[in-house]
Scaffold this motif. Structure first.
Motif, PDB file in Angstrom:
ATOM      1  N   ASP A 157       0.852  -1.188   0.000  1.00 48.82           N
ATOM      2  CA  ASP A 157       0.000   0.000   0.000  1.00 48.82           C
ATOM      3  C   ASP A 157       0.895   1.247   0.000  1.00 48.82           C
ATOM      4  O   ASP A 157       1.699   1.439   0.902  1.00 48.82           O
ATOM      5  CB  ASP A 157      -0.886  -0.011   1.242  1.00 48.82           C
ATOM      6  N   PHE A 158       0.727   2.087  -1.018  1.00 47.17           N
ATOM      7  CA  PHE A 158       1.571   3.277  -1.164  1.00 47.17           C
ATOM      8  C   PHE A 158       0.874   4.552  -0.698  1.00 47.17           C
ATOM      9  O   PHE A 158       1.288   5.654  -1.065  1.00 47.17           O
ATOM     10  CB  PHE A 158       2.003   3.444  -2.632  1.00 47.17           C
ATOM     11  N   ARG A 159      -0.189   4.408   0.121  1.00 47.50           N
ATOM     12  CA  ARG A 159      -0.977   5.596   0.470  1.00 47.50           C
ATOM     13  C   ARG A 159      -0.137   6.657   1.173  1.00 47.50           C
ATOM     14  O   ARG A 159      -0.340   7.857   0.972  1.00 47.50           O
ATOM     15  CB  ARG A 159      -2.192   5.214   1.317  1.00 47.50           C
ATOM     16  N   TRP A 160       0.805   6.222   2.031  1.00 47.13           N
ATOM     17  CA  TRP A 160       1.580   7.224   2.776  1.00 47.13           C
ATOM     18  C   TRP A 160       2.595   7.907   1.871  1.00 47.13           C
ATOM     19  O   TRP A 160       2.855   9.105   2.019  1.00 47.13           O
ATOM     20  CB  TRP A 160       2.257   6.565   3.980  1.00 47.13           C
ATOM     21  N   TRP A 161       3.161   7.166   0.919  1.00 45.90           N
ATOM     22  CA  TRP A 161       4.024   7.792  -0.075  1.00 45.90           C
ATOM     23  C   TRP A 161       3.218   8.756  -0.946  1.00 45.90           C
ATOM     24  O   TRP A 161       3.692   9.851  -1.294  1.00 45.90           O
ATOM     25  CB  TRP A 161       4.686   6.731  -0.947  1.00 45.90           C
ATOM     26  N   LEU A 162       2.014   8.352  -1.289  1.00 50.63           N
ATOM     27  CA  LEU A 162       1.149   9.229  -2.086  1.00 50.63           C
ATOM     28  C   LEU A 162       0.759  10.475  -1.301  1.00 50.63           C
ATOM     29  O   LEU A 162       0.645  11.568  -1.868  1.00 50.63           O
ATOM     30  CB  LEU A 162      -0.104   8.466  -2.521  1.00 50.63           C
TER      31      LEU A 162
END
Length: 263
Positions: A157-162
């Motif tokens: 899950d890349f939500r925090w990078w996004l």
């Protein structure tokens, strides 16, 4: 006295912008306590919300362009709902004729209600933006955010990078809004968070009235986790990107039309 008057005007326009979201969650709440013997609950909700949209359009509360935006968000939301239900993220356990692959068609209106609010408040508060990063940066970021809602079931899950990218891409972007004759401004990322937080509150209300159920709510209702705020934060960004870009395109068309008329 002026701050009070400004606050009342601001509150009035916010309330008017929330007509469709209130209709959505009000219908969910009412239908959970009122038994409808001749129609399934999910089907009744869809018919009621379609009627609300028709009345809003015919009364002038929504424009034709705003209806188009709402339809786009309905489709975006419905596709996401179908995928999430198939992945077991949540479920719609009640029966209904207007269900597609296990998802009631009314569910798209929950996403469309966010678009309705965005369009309404933009028009009512004469909103504008400064420092908009442009279609390429905003569009690619919005696409990556939407794609991550699907891919995080198979890859990290890349939500925090996004989220970090959101802060970088929009750090110069401010919302300009007007209340009566006074102009105010706010960082766009702060607006993302505020709207995302209130959607999370609405989500708690919706699950309480059995609009849908998360796996940990099957045995009884409990508060939706705070981590969901980040999901709504990112979803609001997609909403703003689409609405802002459509507003920008429409403004450009008006400018070109006025130039042609002068020629």
């Amino acid at each position: 006295m002026k701050p009070v008057v400004q606050l009342l005007h601001f509150g009035y326009h916010q309330a008017m912008s929330c007509i469709f979201p209130v209709a959505v969650f009000g219908t969910l709440a009412l239908s959970s306590v009122v038994e409808l013997p001749v129609i399934y609950r999910y089907d009744a909700i869809l018919l009621i919300l379609l009627a609300v949209q028709y009345v809003m359009y015919r009364s002038g509360l929504e424009t034709r362009d705003e209806i188009k935006v709402i339809c786009v968000f309905h489709v975006i939301g419905l596709l996401l709902e179908i995928y999430k239900v198939r992945m077991g993220s949540w479920s719609y356990p009640e029966p209904g004729f207007t269900k597609l692959l296990g998802v009631p068609l009314y569910s798209g209106f929950m996403y469309a209600s966010v678009a309705s609010f965005m369009c309404q408040v933009w028009r009512r508060l004469k909103m504008d933006m400064t420092g908009w990063p442009g279609l390429a940066s905003a569009g690619l970021l919005g696409g990556a955010i939407y794609l991550n809602f699907f891919t995080h079931h198979f890859i990290p899950d890349f939500r925090w990078w996004l989220t970090v990218l959101v802060l970088l891409v929009f750090w110069k972007t401010w919302i300009i809004y007007r209340v009566r004759t006074t102009t105010y401004r706010m960082p766009l990322t702060l607006a993302f968070f505020i709207v995302g937080f209130f959607i999370w509150l609405a989500e708690n209300i919706a699950t309480f009235f059995n609009a849908w159920k998360y796996p940990d709510q099957q045995q009884g209702w409990q508060m939706v986790g705070f981590s969901k705020i980040s999901s709504w934060f990112l979803l609001v960004i997609i909403s703003v990107i689409i609405v802002a870009q459509l507003k920008h395109v429409k403004a450009g068309r008006k400018t070109n039309d006025s130039r042609h008329s002068e020629d």
